[in-house]
Design a protein around this motif. Structure first.
Motif, PDB file in Angstrom:
ATOM      1  N   LYS A 242     -73.490 -22.605  78.932  1.00 42.16           N
ATOM      2  CA  LYS A 242     -73.905 -22.557  77.519  1.00 42.16           C
ATOM      3  C   LYS A 242     -75.137 -22.260  77.128  1.00 42.16           C
ATOM      4  O   LYS A 242     -75.455 -21.609  76.211  1.00 42.16           O
ATOM      5  N   ASP A 250     -69.617 -15.658  74.079  1.00 39.43           N
ATOM      6  CA  ASP A 250     -70.266 -16.913  74.767  1.00 39.43           C
ATOM      7  C   ASP A 250     -71.490 -17.302  73.830  1.00 39.43           C
ATOM      8  O   ASP A 250     -71.627 -18.643  73.532  1.00 39.43           O
ATOM      9  N   SER A 254     -71.960 -21.328  71.830  1.00 37.74           N
ATOM     10  CA  SER A 254     -72.742 -22.132  72.619  1.00 37.74           C
ATOM     11  C   SER A 254     -73.706 -23.039  71.600  1.00 37.74           C
ATOM     12  O   SER A 254     -74.712 -22.341  70.826  1.00 37.74           O
TER      13      SER A 254
END
Length: 394
Positions: A242, A250, A254
């Motif tokens: 993360k 992503d 995160s």
């Protein structure tokens, strides 16, 4: 598809879903195809669809943490959104009681969508919402053509609540206060283009940095107490991955990265979660100093306590530690984004259009939406919304 593609859409946090993204675009598309449809009728259809979506999301028994928590492979947004899109088209098409049941049953027969794309940062995350809207709309159109659907699509032996939740649900969420108390009033508007689970943390980081006029080099580390297994799995784990997101999806899911962005740049915009932000060495370095901690002793071990309250501790280089508890970030119904904030967000988004849109057109769009119930033909709104792209093609 575009309505949710950049994670800027609204959220009903207790229902754990995005209510408008399958409903409003579907209503606009149907109005464009079958108009004239008045703004009042458009608004009624969107409200009906979104209210159904929200109430369906609230109905299953679900625990965000504790011994009773079980990770969910599905997304309420996709499944409930399919029902919502069907309801919108059924309402606008005037299908009536019997055909509306067929529409919802046909929608259920196509239902799909899952969370695996989020796990892998796949772009299908940005497409699944469009598939839900398509399938719901198709369900209503099939009903209109005489294709019957299962009438017990919710509580039948293999209906939604039994097939997906093993019959563990509370039907009162669908019925109590229906037509009087509106769950659409409890929708949050996102100020930041990232998973809503991270917004309390982003808001806390911005508040601490701005109130204390902190620069990144003055901050040694940031600890964020997470009190929900659901939240931990979605935006915190695995922590090292993360901290270095591979792509925009992503980054949007995160917590360490978006908190670091808030600290370094004092904002979280599409720039921060885009290609340029993903390569920013200052953000990546700060993300290494952001430590989420799963606090299993918190008071949200059962049921749904949402939005997720967090506690942030910011350790400074001078030895001082700042601490802040945050539950209702900007945009939540208890910390509402007013019209001026909505308009500002809209203009910021419009600035990113590939084809520039004239200020006059933006002003017309804003005025039309603010007075939507007076609109005679919703196709006029669609014309304004597409004017920039049409000019670009010319």
């Amino acid at each position: 598809t575009m309505a949710r593609a950049l994670e800027l859409d609204d959220v009903h946090e207790m229902a754990m879903l995005h209510p408008s993204v399958a409903c409003i675009p579907t209503a606009l598309a149907y109005a464009d195809w079958k108009g004239p449809i008045s703004g009042a009728d458009l608004l009624a259809a969107c409200t009906a669809g979104m209210e159904l979506v929200c109430r369906l999301g609230l109905t299953p028994t679900y625990h965000v943490a504790g011994a009773l928590h079980k990770p969910r492979w599905f997304s309420y947004t996709y499944q409930c959104g399919t029902f919502g899109a069907a309801a919108v088209v059924a309402k606008l098409a005037g299908l009536g009681h019997e055909l509306t049941l067929d529409a919802l049953g046909n929608a259920y027969s196509q239902m799909a969508g899952n969370q695996q794309g989020i796990q892998e940062g796949a772009l299908i995350v940005r497409v699944q919402q469009g598939l839900s809207a398509r399938d719901g709309a198709l369900g209503a159109l099939l009903a209109q053509k005489g294709i019957t659907g299962p009438r017990q699509m919710l509580e039948g032996k293999f209906g939604y609540f039994n097939a997906y939740f093993g019959g563990d649900y509370d039907r009162s969420h669908l019925l109590v206060g229906l037509g009087r108390d509106f769950e659409v009033d409890q929708i949050s508007i996102k100020p930041y283009p990232c998973c809503k689970i991270t917004h309390a943390s982003v808001s806390a980081a911005l508040q601490l940095v701005q109130e204390n006029d902190l620069r990144p080099e003055q901050i040694e580390g940031v600890t964020v107490q997470i009190n929900s297994r659901e939240s931990w799995d979605e935006v915190c784990h695995p922590v090292e991955e993360k901290r270095r997101p591979k792509n925009s999806v992503d980054a949007q899911f995160s917590l360490p990265f978006v908190v670091a962005s808030a600290i370094v740049r004092r904002r979280v915009s599409l720039d921060e979660v885009g290609p340029e932000g993903l390569k920013d060495p200052a953000i990546l370095a700060m993300a290494q100093r952001v430590l989420p901690v799963h606090n299993t002793e918190s008071d949200v071990s059962e049921g749904r306590v949402l939005p997720m309250p967090i506690t942030m501790e910011m350790k400074l280089a001078n030895g001082k530690t700042l601490k802040l508890w945050k539950r209702f970030p900007y945009g939540h119904p208890q910390n509402r984004m007013q019209w001026i904030g909505v308009i500002e967000k809209f203009r910021e988004c419009a600035e990113r259009a590939r084809v520039p849109v004239a200020d006059k057109t933006l002003d017309e769009i804003i005025a039309t939406v603010q007075n939507i119930e007076d609109l005679k033909d919703a196709r006029d709104l669609n014309r304004l919304l597409t004017e920039g792209s049409l000019r670009g093609k010319a």
